[in-house]
Design a protein around this motif. Structure first.
Motif, short mmCIF file in Angstrom:
data_model
loop_
_atom_site.label_atom_id
_atom_site.label_comp_id
_atom_site.label_asym_id
_atom_site.label_seq_id
_atom_site.Cartn_x
_atom_site.Cartn_y
_atom_site.Cartn_z
N MET A 152 0.86 -1.23 0.18
CA MET A 152 0.10 -0.08 0.01
C MET A 152 0.80 1.34 0.16
N SER A 153 0.53 2.29 -1.01
CA SER A 153 1.06 3.56 -0.82
C SER A 153 0.27 4.64 -0.72
N LYS A 154 0.62 5.47 0.33
CA LYS A 154 -0.26 6.67 0.65
C LYS A 154 0.20 7.96 0.11
N GLN A 155 -0.69 8.70 -0.08
CA GLN A 155 -0.44 10.22 -0.60
C GLN A 155 -1.11 11.04 0.22
N TYR A 156 -0.57 12.09 0.32
CA TYR A 156 -1.10 13.29 1.28
C TYR A 156 -1.60 14.18 0.15
N VAL A 157 -2.82 14.83 0.29
CA VAL A 157 -3.67 15.64 -0.51
C VAL A 157 -4.02 16.97 0.07
N GLY A 158 -2.94 18.19 -0.13
CA GLY A 158 -3.36 19.37 0.44
C GLY A 158 -4.18 20.31 -0.34
N ASN A 159 -4.63 21.41 0.49
CA ASN A 159 -5.00 22.39 -0.31
C ASN A 159 -6.46 22.04 -1.14
N VAL A 160 -7.24 21.17 -0.69
CA VAL A 160 -8.45 20.72 -1.45
C VAL A 160 -9.66 21.68 -0.95
N HIS A 161 -10.01 22.18 -2.16
CA HIS A 161 -11.24 23.11 -1.94
C HIS A 161 -12.50 22.39 -1.18
N ILE A 162 -13.37 23.44 -0.52
CA ILE A 162 -14.16 22.85 0.47
C ILE A 162 -15.40 22.15 -0.26
N GLN A 163 -15.65 22.42 -1.63
CA GLN A 163 -16.71 21.87 -2.24
C GLN A 163 -16.37 20.43 -2.64
N VAL A 164 -15.09 19.82 -2.79
CA VAL A 164 -14.54 18.72 -3.17
C VAL A 164 -15.22 17.71 -2.08
N THR A 165 -15.92 16.60 -2.67
CA THR A 165 -16.13 15.32 -1.94
C THR A 165 -15.19 14.33 -1.89
N GLU A 166 -15.23 13.45 -0.88
CA GLU A 166 -14.49 12.40 -0.82
C GLU A 166 -14.50 11.44 -2.11
N ALA A 167 -16.02 11.39 -2.46
CA ALA A 167 -16.23 10.56 -3.90
C ALA A 167 -15.53 11.10 -4.94
N LEU A 168 -15.61 12.37 -4.94
CA LEU A 168 -14.84 13.32 -5.91
C LEU A 168 -13.26 13.05 -6.08
N LEU A 169 -12.98 13.15 -4.90
CA LEU A 169 -11.38 12.82 -4.80
C LEU A 169 -11.01 11.49 -5.31
N GLN A 170 -11.80 10.66 -4.78
CA GLN A 170 -11.38 9.23 -5.01
C GLN A 170 -11.54 8.98 -6.77
N ASP A 171 -12.46 9.53 -7.28
CA ASP A 171 -12.75 9.37 -8.87
C ASP A 171 -11.47 10.00 -9.54
N VAL A 172 -10.86 11.33 -8.97
CA VAL A 172 -10.09 12.11 -9.53
C VAL A 172 -8.62 10.96 -9.63
N PHE A 173 -8.44 10.39 -8.50
CA PHE A 173 -6.96 9.77 -8.03
C PHE A 173 -7.32 8.47 -8.63
N ALA A 174 -8.23 7.96 -9.01
CA ALA A 174 -8.42 6.65 -9.59
C ALA A 174 -8.14 6.83 -11.22
N SER A 175 -7.93 7.97 -11.61
CA SER A 175 -7.41 8.12 -13.07
C SER A 175 -5.90 7.69 -13.13
N THR A 176 -5.24 7.43 -12.18
CA THR A 176 -3.84 6.91 -12.11
C THR A 176 -3.67 5.56 -11.66
N GLY A 177 -4.80 4.91 -11.08
CA GLY A 177 -4.54 3.41 -10.75
C GLY A 177 -5.67 3.23 -9.84
N PRO A 178 -5.79 1.89 -9.62
CA PRO A 178 -7.08 1.73 -8.63
C PRO A 178 -6.60 2.03 -7.18
N VAL A 179 -7.50 2.56 -6.38
CA VAL A 179 -7.58 3.45 -5.22
C VAL A 179 -8.04 2.39 -4.09
N GLU A 180 -7.26 2.29 -3.24
CA GLU A 180 -7.54 1.27 -1.92
C GLU A 180 -8.55 1.93 -0.94
#
Length: 116
Positions: free
Chosen positions: A1-29
């Motif tokens: 497992m490899s963990k990333q820190y994501v900072g400066n996230v806009h308050i309108q971004v949801t957890e589901a949206l964040l996961q979808d964005v990061f899934a563009s580079t590979g399967p998110v655990e």
């Protein structure tokens, strides 16, 4: 497992949206978003190191709701290396690491003699 820190996230971004964005580079655990008043931050875990490295290279600085996110490796508190004496070298070292990562990610998986 490899963990990333994501900072400066806009308050309108949801957890589901964040996961979808990061899934563009590979399967998110997993994906966890921590809400703050002005901006939020989160952690995204990948099943493999390759996807995690690709996320840093391709998603760092990407705008979500007009705000650039910051993506980097996640560290446990106190685990980060002290680089206070390397002010001038930090940017150079970061570029070198990113170049090495891009070379690694661009190489085909498996045998290095596959195309011969």
């Amino acid at each position: 497992m490899s963990k990333q820190y994501v900072g400066n996230v806009h308050i309108q971004v949801t957890e589901a949206l964040l996961q979808d964005v990061f899934a563009s580079t590979g399967p998110v655990e997993s994906c966890k978003l921590i809400r703050k008043e002005q901006s939020s931050y989160g952690f995204v875990s990948y099943f493999d190191l390759r996807s995690a490295g690709l996320a840093i290279v391709s998603l760092n600085g990407r705008h979500l709701f007009g705000q650039p996110i910051k993506v980097n490796w996640a560290y446990a508190s106190g685990q980060r290396e002290d680089t206070s004496g390397m002010q001038g070298l930090c940017g150079i070292r970061k570029l070198a690491v990113q170049e090495d990562l891009l070379l690694f990610l661009s190489e085909p998986t498996g045998c290095s003699d596959c195309n011969r």
